[in-house]
Design an enzyme around this catalytic site. Structure first.
Site, mmCIF file in Angstrom:
data_model
loop_
_atom_site.group_PDB
_atom_site.id
_atom_site.type_symbol
_atom_site.label_atom_id
_atom_site.label_comp_id
_atom_site.label_asym_id
_atom_site.label_seq_id
_atom_site.Cartn_x
_atom_site.Cartn_y
_atom_site.Cartn_z
ATOM 1 N N GLY A 76 0.915 -1.241 0.215
ATOM 2 C CA GLY A 76 -0.080 -0.116 -0.217
ATOM 3 C C GLY A 76 0.786 1.450 0.053
ATOM 4 O O GLY A 76 0.499 2.177 0.597
ATOM 5 N N SER B 40 1.144 3.545 -2.185
ATOM 6 C CA SER B 40 0.987 4.218 -3.269
ATOM 7 C C SER B 40 0.623 5.742 -2.943
ATOM 8 O O SER B 40 0.532 6.814 -3.635
ATOM 9 C CB SER B 40 -0.215 3.859 -4.148
ATOM 10 O OG SER B 40 -1.419 3.802 -3.442
ATOM 11 N N ARG B 41 -0.111 5.937 -1.610
ATOM 12 C CA ARG B 41 -0.664 7.236 -0.994
ATOM 13 C C ARG B 41 -0.472 7.005 0.353
ATOM 14 O O ARG B 41 -0.348 6.104 0.992
ATOM 15 C CB ARG B 41 -1.875 7.452 -1.731
ATOM 16 C CG ARG B 41 -2.983 6.437 -1.096
ATOM 17 C CD ARG B 41 -4.480 6.928 -1.508
ATOM 18 N NE ARG B 41 -5.317 5.975 -0.925
ATOM 19 C CZ ARG B 41 -5.967 4.887 -1.442
ATOM 20 N NH1 ARG B 41 -5.635 4.687 -2.734
ATOM 21 N NH2 ARG B 41 -6.767 4.024 -0.732
ATOM 22 N N ASN C 247 1.321 -2.039 5.338
ATOM 23 C CA ASN C 247 0.672 -0.993 5.462
ATOM 24 C C ASN C 247 -0.733 -0.861 4.889
ATOM 25 O O ASN C 247 -1.642 -0.284 5.255
ATOM 26 C CB ASN C 247 1.419 0.321 5.103
ATOM 27 C CG ASN C 247 0.698 1.659 4.942
ATOM 28 O OD1 ASN C 247 0.505 2.267 5.704
ATOM 29 N ND2 ASN C 247 0.213 1.718 3.476
ATOM 30 N N SER D 73 -3.623 -0.019 14.464
ATOM 31 C CA SER D 73 -4.297 1.128 14.945
ATOM 32 C C SER D 73 -4.960 1.023 16.405
ATOM 33 O O SER D 73 -5.070 0.200 16.975
ATOM 34 C CB SER D 73 -5.765 1.202 14.039
ATOM 35 O OG SER D 73 -6.752 2.005 14.272
ATOM 36 N N TYR E 181 -13.087 -3.737 10.794
ATOM 37 C CA TYR E 181 -11.615 -3.134 10.709
ATOM 38 C C TYR E 181 -10.920 -3.185 12.131
ATOM 39 O O TYR E 181 -9.761 -3.802 12.017
ATOM 40 C CB TYR E 181 -11.972 -1.466 10.438
ATOM 41 C CG TYR E 181 -10.679 -0.743 10.338
ATOM 42 C CD1 TYR E 181 -9.841 -0.894 9.155
ATOM 43 C CD2 TYR E 181 -10.121 0.031 11.531
ATOM 44 C CE1 TYR E 181 -8.741 -0.148 9.224
ATOM 45 C CE2 TYR E 181 -9.156 0.727 11.349
ATOM 46 C CZ TYR E 181 -8.146 0.605 10.234
ATOM 47 O OH TYR E 181 -6.873 1.399 9.985
ATOM 48 N N ALA F 274 -11.348 -5.387 14.337
ATOM 49 C CA ALA F 274 -11.081 -6.917 14.529
ATOM 50 C C ALA F 274 -9.778 -7.401 13.628
ATOM 51 O O ALA F 274 -8.803 -7.968 14.132
ATOM 52 C CB ALA F 274 -12.187 -7.970 13.990
ATOM 53 N N LYS G 75 -7.223 -5.216 12.731
ATOM 54 C CA LYS G 75 -6.168 -4.693 13.373
ATOM 55 C C LYS G 75 -5.810 -5.344 14.806
ATOM 56 O O LYS G 75 -4.339 -5.467 15.030
ATOM 57 C CB LYS G 75 -6.239 -3.291 13.804
ATOM 58 C CG LYS G 75 -6.538 -2.560 12.497
ATOM 59 C CD LYS G 75 -5.192 -2.404 11.558
ATOM 60 C CE LYS G 75 -5.614 -1.855 10.115
ATOM 61 N NZ LYS G 75 -4.353 -1.806 9.243
HETATM 62 N N1 LIG Z 1 -5.909 7.252 8.239
HETATM 63 C C1 LIG Z 1 -5.939 6.892 9.387
HETATM 64 O O1 LIG Z 1 -6.784 7.585 10.096
HETATM 65 C C2 LIG Z 1 -5.325 5.661 10.178
HETATM 66 C C3 LIG Z 1 -5.327 5.446 11.503
HETATM 67 C C4 LIG Z 1 -4.964 4.346 12.079
HETATM 68 C C5 LIG Z 1 -4.259 3.457 11.227
HETATM 69 N N2 LIG Z 1 -4.377 3.665 9.760
HETATM 70 C C6 LIG Z 1 -3.752 2.514 9.260
HETATM 71 O O2 LIG Z 1 -2.516 3.274 8.339
HETATM 72 C C7 LIG Z 1 -2.190 2.328 7.174
HETATM 73 C C8 LIG Z 1 -2.427 3.342 5.977
HETATM 74 O O3 LIG Z 1 -3.644 4.153 5.857
HETATM 75 P P1 LIG Z 1 -4.034 5.419 5.199
HETATM 76 O O4 LIG Z 1 -4.846 6.220 6.008
HETATM 77 O O5 LIG Z 1 -2.828 5.781 4.572
HETATM 78 O O6 LIG Z 1 -5.035 4.786 3.887
HETATM 79 P P2 LIG Z 1 -5.100 4.971 2.405
HETATM 80 O O7 LIG Z 1 -4.765 6.606 2.057
HETATM 81 O O8 LIG Z 1 -6.453 4.481 2.303
HETATM 82 O O9 LIG Z 1 -3.908 4.010 1.722
HETATM 83 C C9 LIG Z 1 -4.156 2.718 1.708
HETATM 84 C C10 LIG Z 1 -3.100 1.994 0.879
HETATM 85 O O10 LIG Z 1 -3.324 0.642 0.740
HETATM 86 C C11 LIG Z 1 -3.440 0.032 -0.495
HETATM 87 N N3 LIG Z 1 -4.571 -1.031 -0.704
HETATM 88 C C12 LIG Z 1 -5.681 -1.006 -0.185
HETATM 89 N N4 LIG Z 1 -6.207 -2.261 -0.464
HETATM 90 C C13 LIG Z 1 -5.201 -2.965 -1.176
HETATM 91 C C14 LIG Z 1 -5.254 -4.052 -1.949
HETATM 92 N N5 LIG Z 1 -6.192 -4.992 -1.987
HETATM 93 N N6 LIG Z 1 -3.974 -4.613 -2.275
HETATM 94 C C15 LIG Z 1 -2.994 -3.541 -2.488
HETATM 95 N N7 LIG Z 1 -3.087 -2.434 -2.082
HETATM 96 C C16 LIG Z 1 -4.317 -2.193 -1.008
HETATM 97 C C17 LIG Z 1 -4.083 1.559 -1.337
HETATM 98 O O11 LIG Z 1 -3.826 1.414 -2.607
HETATM 99 P P3 LIG Z 1 -4.898 1.026 -3.677
HETATM 100 O O12 LIG Z 1 -6.163 1.441 -3.193
HETATM 101 O O13 LIG Z 1 -4.561 1.409 -5.066
HETATM 102 O O14 LIG Z 1 -4.889 -0.534 -3.668
HETATM 103 C C18 LIG Z 1 -3.208 2.415 -0.573
HETATM 104 O O15 LIG Z 1 -1.932 2.451 -1.094
HETATM 105 C C19 LIG Z 1 -3.560 1.249 6.983
HETATM 106 O O16 LIG Z 1 -3.005 0.215 7.642
HETATM 107 C C20 LIG Z 1 -4.540 1.936 7.982
HETATM 108 O O17 LIG Z 1 -5.430 0.785 8.701
HETATM 109 C C21 LIG Z 1 -4.822 4.432 9.276
#
Ligand SMILES: NC(=O)c1ccc[n+]([C@@H]2O[C@H](COP(=O)([O-])OP(=O)(O)OC[C@H]3O[C@@H](n4cnc5c(N)ncnc54)[C@H](OP(=O)(O)O)[C@@H]3O)[C@@H](O)[C@H]2O)c1
Length: 248
Positions: A17, A19-20, A92, A145, A158, A160, A162
């Site tokens: 993940g 990409s962003r 990630n 998380s 979600y 569950a 994590k």
């Molecule tokens: N944002 C928050 O508030 C928060 C808080 C606590 C923890 N987190 C955790 O932090 C991490 C990053 O989150 P983020 O907020 O940066 O999320 P995000 O912007 O939605 O990025 C998620 C990444 O995972 C990739 N991804 C999702 N499904 C995929 C699949 N089936 N195969 C391959 N890649 C996949 C997405 O790319 P594609 O969609 O192009 O596949 C993207 O690169 C995650 O583990 C999330 O649970 C986030």
């Protein structure tokens, strides 16, 4: 004095993940730490493609759905052919949730568990089998998380996944006998595509409940993951929470 050597700093890191959002920042952090980086997501964004174009010898990226185990295996093989053996993994990639459990379809519950938990465990297994055969040592970081530690409405499946990863991380740290340092970093809410479903009111409630008075940012998380990848911390089997104290 022990004569057991420290686990070397990561030299070739796989970021799922990448990409962003946080994943993209982690690709940049791993590169800045001097490692080669392999990163995938379903869609390679222009930002990730640019990093690969700017570092053709050190970065390998691909478009892979992590629920496709065969595609993940092929990506690992290609990444190693290009960069050399992998010795670190940052789990990630994940999908979010924004629906009460009773309103979440069985299919959606299955998708969340398949992506965040099953596929992450399979990727970790594939990485470890590869790395055990090559360097025999390495590091794994699970991005989990605060949802695994405290209850948040709308995030049942979600959470569950994590919590499952945190539990698996501890068991794996035991299984690996210190040959792989395996830890979780558990962020609080930060702005990203995943959390964009949160409304202004929810964000201000979370901020108000956070002792430091501000939400987490990816820049708060990347140094912690960087340390777990590169430093001789001797931290193993732990969940490190980065949330401004919101969950205490
Ligand atoms: N944002 C928050 O508030 C928060 C808080 C606590 C923890 N987190 C955790 O932090 C991490 C990053 O989150 P983020 O907020 O940066 O999320 P995000 O912007 O939605 O990025 C998620 C990444 O995972 C990739 N991804 C999702 N499904 C995929 C699949 N089936 N195969 C391959 N890649 C996949 C997405 O790319 P594609 O969609 O192009 O596949 C993207 O690169 C995650 O583990 C999330 O649970 C986030």
């Amino acid at each position: 004095m022990s004569d057991t050597p420290a686990i070397p700093a990561a030299s070739c890191v796989l970021v799922s993940g990448g990409s962003r959002g946080l994943g993209l920042a982690l690709v940049e952090r791993a590169l800045a730490g001097g490692a080669k980086v392999a990163a995938f997501a379903r869609t390679v964004t222009p930002e990730l493609a640019k990093i690969a174009a700017d570092h053709p010898e050190d970065v390998f990226v691909g478009s892979v759905d992590m629920t496709d185990n065969t595609a993940v295996g092929a990506f690992i093989k290609e990444a190693c052919a290009k960069l050399g053996p992998l010795d670190a993994l940052v789990n990630n990639a994940a999908v979010g949730q924004d629906s009460l459990h009773v309103h979440t379809s069985p299919e959606r519950i299955g998708q969340i568990i398949e992506t965040n938990l099953t596929s992450t465990l399979l990727l970790t297994r594939a990485f470890l089998r590869h790395a055990m055969a090559k360097s025999g040592k390495g590091r794994v970081v699970m991005v989990t998380s605060v949802c695994a530690q405290r209850g948040y409405a709308g995030l049942v499946s979600y959470s569950a996944t994590k919590g499952g990863l945190d539990a698996a991380m501890r068991a794996l740290a035991r299984e690996m006998h210190g040959r792989f340092l395996i830890n979780s970093v558990a962020p609080g809410f930060f702005a990203s595509e995943m959390s964009s479903v949160l409304g202004a009111e929810q964000l201000s409630t979370i901020t108000r409940r956070t002792p430091t008075g501000r939400l987490v940012e990816p820049d708060n998380i990347t140094p912690i993951v960087g340390s777990l990848l590169f430093d001789d911390t001797n931290i193993n089997g732990q969940v490190i929470t980065v949330d401004g104290g919101g969950s205490i």
